[in-house]
Structures are given as structure tokens and as C-alpha cells.
Enzyme design. Sequence first.
Site, PDB file in Angstrom:
ATOM      1  N   GLU A 139      -1.760  -8.918   3.623  1.00  0.00           N
ATOM      2  CA  GLU A 139      -1.796  -9.362   5.033  1.00  0.00           C
ATOM      3  C   GLU A 139      -3.235  -9.518   5.531  1.00  0.00           C
ATOM      4  OE1 GLU A 139      -1.293  -6.339   4.091  1.00  0.00           O
ATOM      5  OE2 GLU A 139      -2.427  -5.016   5.419  1.00  0.00           O
ATOM      6  N   HIS A 192      -3.715  -5.160   0.079  1.00  0.00           N
ATOM      7  CA  HIS A 192      -3.241  -5.560   1.413  1.00  0.00           C
ATOM      8  C   HIS A 192      -3.254  -7.079   1.557  1.00  0.00           C
ATOM      9  CE1 HIS A 192      -2.737  -1.785   3.704  1.00  0.00           C
ATOM     10  NE2 HIS A 192      -3.575  -1.308   2.805  1.00  0.00           N
ATOM     11  N   CYS A 243       0.830  -1.208   0.000  1.00  0.00           N
ATOM     12  CA  CYS A 243       0.000   0.000   0.000  1.00  0.00           C
ATOM     13  C   CYS A 243       0.869   1.264   0.000  1.00  0.00           C
ATOM     14  CB  CYS A 243      -1.012  -0.028   1.143  1.00  0.00           C
ATOM     15  SG  CYS A 243      -2.390   1.109   0.843  1.00  0.00           S
TER      16      CYS A 243
END
Length: 238
Positions: free
Chosen positions: A212, A210, A109
Amino acid sequence: VASPPLIGLTAGASPDSPDYYVLRWEYLRSIELAGGIPIVLAPSGPALHPSLIDRLDGVVVTGGPDIEPWVYGQRAEEGLLDVSAERDEFEIGLCHAALERGMPVLGICRGIQLLNVQLGGTLIQDLPACPIRHLDLKRPRQALVHPVRLAPGSRLAGILELTELEVNSMHHQAVDHLGAGLAAAAVAPDGVVEAIEAVERPFVVGVQWHPEGFWRDRDHCSARLFRAFVDAAARHGC
Ligand SMILES: [Mn+2]
């Protein structure tokens, strides 16, 4: 047996209480699950000391506020959100040290944007809200918002073993002109660059989404991205 690689992850000041540094723990969990040892690096303290950096095997530049436009030679435009000069300075220094050492870097990001401007690229300061709504704070973080098409033959396409995937989206800025030695590795249907990679460096990859956020789903291709990054860090450490 070699010890697991040490992965430094950048934290930044909390937007809500600036007396605290914060980092979403999903980043740490993703690195652990991929076989690395996560180390949180905050802008203050010894984080930029060479004797610390030299002990790391890889660096993740995480999500966060906008980058000060002067960093990439522009004036602030309408639509620019919060910035943090402290964090810009810290991450630019850290990234420089990592790239200089040939250390694997994963930008997420804000991190893809930081990597790009580090290498001389520029950013779109505020994306239009259509046709794709890349930022909507009311959406869950795991919401799959738009597809990205991976560049054929790119490192990222090889890692993910896909030609296209659906991603989450929590950004209002994006890569504009590419930095030196970088190639677009994934593009959204509206033309927004969603991933970049260094052409001639060992492992320098940035993604605008993202990964994660998908740590619970170990079959998701995001796990393959973290695994490839941690493996590259392990090789760097050898
Ligand atoms: Mn997006």
C-alpha cells in the site's frame, strides 16, 4: 454491471492514543484504486457478526503490533515489542470466518504473520539486525530495502509477473514454520520468508512488505497485487 466488491480492512488501537482506532489510509486508497469499496473493521462493535461478514467479499489483515506469542504456543522472548490481545482475538476470529467461507484474504505485514499463526504456523519473534535491516524507523516507508525472490510457479509470481522485486521493509518479526496448507511465495536473500500463499484456497496471500506504500505509483507491481485480490473478491461475491 456487478457492484464493486466490499473489502473489510482491520484497524487497531492507536499506539499513541489507545482511546482511538487507527488505520493508515493508504490501505483504503489502494483498495479503491483496485476497484473495491473499503470498509474499516475495528475490534469493537459488530465487526465479527456473521451478518456483516457475509456481506463482505474480501478481507485485508493490515499492519500493526506484534502477535502475543502464546497464540502460536511460545513464550515471549527478548525483543518482542508491543502486543494487543484485543486485536489478536478480533483478527483471528475474522480470519477464521473468512477462511471458512472461502473468502479471499490478503495479509500485509502483521497480516501475513496473523494468517500464518491462524493456520498453525509460528513466528520468529525478533529478527537479527543483519545482514538485512528489515526494520529501521528512520527510513521512509517507500524506501526499497531488499529484493525478494518469488517462488517460480507461485500464484504471487503469476500476479506480479516477476521473478524478483525490490520491496520496502518495516518488520522485526517474520514467518518461521509455515502453517497448514501454506507455501512460501517469496524469500529475501537472508532467507526471511517475505510472502506466503495457500496452496489449495482461492486467494489467501500474505506479504511481509507494505504494497500500500506504493499506491501513488500505479505502474508498480503492487497495484497488480491489489487488483488481483479485488478481482478475486468480486468473483467470490458472485
Ligand atoms: Mn523485509
